[in-house]
Design an enzyme around this catalytic site. Sequence first.
Site, PDB file in Angstrom:
ATOM      1  N   SER A   1      -1.935   0.163  30.176  1.00 57.53           N
ATOM      2  CA  SER A   1      -1.798  -0.877  31.206  1.00 57.53           C
ATOM      3  C   SER A   1      -0.536  -0.608  32.021  1.00 57.53           C
ATOM      4  O   SER A   1       0.393   0.062  31.538  1.00 57.53           O
ATOM      5  CB  SER A   1      -1.661  -2.240  30.511  1.00 57.53           C
ATOM      6  OG  SER A   1      -1.148  -3.205  31.399  1.00 57.53           O
TER       7      SER A   1
ATOM      8  N   TYR B   1       2.000  -7.869  24.388  1.00 55.03           N
ATOM      9  CA  TYR B   1       1.077  -6.969  25.105  1.00 55.03           C
ATOM     10  C   TYR B   1       1.834  -5.752  25.640  1.00 55.03           C
ATOM     11  O   TYR B   1       1.431  -4.606  25.464  1.00 55.03           O
ATOM     12  CB  TYR B   1       0.429  -7.758  26.244  1.00 55.03           C
ATOM     13  CG  TYR B   1      -0.642  -7.019  27.003  1.00 55.03           C
ATOM     14  CD1 TYR B   1      -1.919  -6.880  26.475  1.00 55.03           C
ATOM     15  CD2 TYR B   1      -0.392  -6.474  28.266  1.00 55.03           C
ATOM     16  CE1 TYR B   1      -2.917  -6.216  27.187  1.00 55.03           C
ATOM     17  CE2 TYR B   1      -1.379  -5.812  28.973  1.00 55.03           C
ATOM     18  CZ  TYR B   1      -2.642  -5.688  28.434  1.00 55.03           C
ATOM     19  OH  TYR B   1      -3.626  -5.024  29.138  1.00 55.03           O
TER      20      TYR B   1
HETATM   21  P1  NAI Z   1     -12.516  -6.796  28.299  1.00 56.45           P
HETATM   22  O1  NAI Z   1     -12.128  -8.065  27.618  1.00 56.45           O
HETATM   23  O2  NAI Z   1     -13.685  -6.798  29.211  1.00 56.45           O
HETATM   24  O3  NAI Z   1     -12.684  -5.612  27.251  1.00 56.45           O
HETATM   25  C1  NAI Z   1     -11.990  -5.549  26.044  1.00 56.45           C
HETATM   26  C2  NAI Z   1     -12.976  -5.237  24.962  1.00 56.45           C
HETATM   27  O4  NAI Z   1     -12.301  -5.108  23.717  1.00 56.45           O
HETATM   28  C3  NAI Z   1     -14.042  -6.326  24.776  1.00 56.45           C
HETATM   29  O5  NAI Z   1     -15.300  -5.699  24.650  1.00 56.45           O
HETATM   30  C4  NAI Z   1     -13.629  -6.997  23.487  1.00 56.45           C
HETATM   31  O6  NAI Z   1     -14.718  -7.574  22.822  1.00 56.45           O
HETATM   32  C5  NAI Z   1     -13.059  -5.801  22.742  1.00 56.45           C
HETATM   33  N1  NAI Z   1     -12.237  -6.152  21.607  1.00 56.45           N
HETATM   34  C6  NAI Z   1     -11.272  -7.108  21.527  1.00 56.45           C
HETATM   35  N2  NAI Z   1     -10.783  -7.127  20.283  1.00 56.45           N
HETATM   36  C7  NAI Z   1     -11.420  -6.180  19.568  1.00 56.45           C
HETATM   37  C8  NAI Z   1     -11.364  -5.724  18.223  1.00 56.45           C
HETATM   38  N3  NAI Z   1     -10.531  -6.282  17.337  1.00 56.45           N
HETATM   39  N4  NAI Z   1     -12.170  -4.708  17.839  1.00 56.45           N
HETATM   40  C9  NAI Z   1     -13.022  -4.155  18.717  1.00 56.45           C
HETATM   41  N5  NAI Z   1     -13.162  -4.558  19.988  1.00 56.45           N
HETATM   42  C10 NAI Z   1     -12.360  -5.560  20.402  1.00 56.45           C
HETATM   43  O7  NAI Z   1     -11.249  -6.364  29.094  1.00 56.45           O
HETATM   44  P2  NAI Z   1     -10.935  -5.084  29.983  1.00 56.45           P
HETATM   45  O8  NAI Z   1     -10.230  -5.608  31.140  1.00 56.45           O
HETATM   46  O9  NAI Z   1     -12.106  -4.217  30.173  1.00 56.45           O
HETATM   47  O10 NAI Z   1      -9.894  -4.359  29.029  1.00 56.45           O
HETATM   48  C11 NAI Z   1     -10.092  -3.068  28.490  1.00 56.45           C
HETATM   49  C12 NAI Z   1      -8.751  -2.454  28.225  1.00 56.45           C
HETATM   50  O11 NAI Z   1      -8.062  -2.290  29.473  1.00 56.45           O
HETATM   51  C13 NAI Z   1      -7.867  -3.326  27.335  1.00 56.45           C
HETATM   52  O12 NAI Z   1      -7.198  -2.492  26.409  1.00 56.45           O
HETATM   53  C14 NAI Z   1      -6.891  -3.939  28.317  1.00 56.45           C
HETATM   54  O13 NAI Z   1      -5.668  -4.234  27.729  1.00 56.45           O
HETATM   55  C15 NAI Z   1      -6.787  -2.838  29.359  1.00 56.45           C
HETATM   56  N6  NAI Z   1      -6.323  -3.302  30.664  1.00 56.45           N
HETATM   57  C16 NAI Z   1      -7.072  -4.158  31.427  1.00 56.45           C
HETATM   58  C17 NAI Z   1      -6.605  -4.569  32.654  1.00 56.45           C
HETATM   59  C18 NAI Z   1      -7.349  -5.480  33.552  1.00 56.45           C
HETATM   60  O14 NAI Z   1      -6.804  -5.898  34.578  1.00 56.45           O
HETATM   61  N7  NAI Z   1      -8.589  -5.828  33.259  1.00 56.45           N
HETATM   62  C19 NAI Z   1      -5.294  -4.120  33.164  1.00 56.45           C
HETATM   63  C20 NAI Z   1      -4.628  -3.218  32.292  1.00 56.45           C
HETATM   64  C21 NAI Z   1      -5.124  -2.839  31.093  1.00 56.45           C
END
Ligand code: NAI
Length: 258
Positions: free
Chosen positions: A152, A164
């Site tokens: 991130s 985070y």
């Molecule tokens: P999202 O919430 O759509 O995806 C995150 C996924 O991780 C979900 O499928 C969730 O069910 C899964 N997850 C959560 N805890 C878990 C666990 N204990 N075991 C297995 N799966 C688990 O969010 P997004 O935005 O797609 O995030 C993906 C990655 O990108 C994350 O690591 C987030 O920190 C990072 N990120 C996202 C940003 C954004 O603006 N959306 C910005 C910077 C980083």
Amino acid sequence: MEEKDFFDLSDRVALITGASSRGIGNQSAKVLARYGAKVFLTARREDKLQETVAEIEAAGGTAAYKTCNVADPNECKAAVEACVAEFGRLDIMVLSAGISGLSISGGTDTAFDIDNWKNVQSINLDGVFYMVKYGWEECAKNGAGSIIPIASLAAWKAAGSVAYTATKGAIRSMTPCIAKLLAPHGVRFNTFYPGFIDTDMTHAATEYEPFVKSKLPNIPMGRFGDVDDCAYGVLYLASDASRFMTGQHLVVDGGELC
Ligand code: NAI
């Protein structure tokens, strides 16, 4: 002479964590499958994983899934084993599972909450460590390994909670270290840093006017990112298009870090 397509993944297998929601992992899985990879989806919600497998198959791709909580090392090990049992190999890992934890709007009380600290750490950081621990040797077997944790902008500047930021910064610090360790084994390790991307994790904020008004002026390209902005960057890191690149940082943020 036929020119090699450096984006072609048709002989590769990719495991994606956090693939269940409509987020970065989910879209990366779909794009990697579109470029020929067999994709193995993991996350905690089985119905969502089944939905995505069906979508990928309907589009002509090959996909399978296993539920996996990345905070549990045994489940990470089992996910790698299940992927290899299903597809016979593993080349690419996209480590997208993550949570934002308690909101920073709670001030110092939530910022220093111990349960939140441990929870965010166990998923965002330990989860990456476990997947690399149990997956890298499989990724090494065919000489085209590529591991891509999703960090991130919080690894580069104050963005998100203390917990985070700490986990994403730790991934940034681990990147050159793990890359040097794994390069002689034929595995590349490059970290992907999304800016503000409209996903399940962030969507509510994109509909909250005061947030939008304060945030957009900080993004020189004038918009929030979408999941394709990330998935094609992940494709680059997964494929031979980046075959001489390891230990590096790919920031996709519309210029926010500038
Ligand atoms: P999202 O919430 O759509 O995806 C995150 C996924 O991780 C979900 O499928 C969730 O069910 C899964 N997850 C959560 N805890 C878990 C666990 N204990 N075991 C297995 N799966 C688990 O969010 P997004 O935005 O797609 O995030 C993906 C990655 O990108 C994350 O690591 C987030 O920190 C990072 N990120 C996202 C940003 C954004 O603006 N959306 C910005 C910077 C980083």
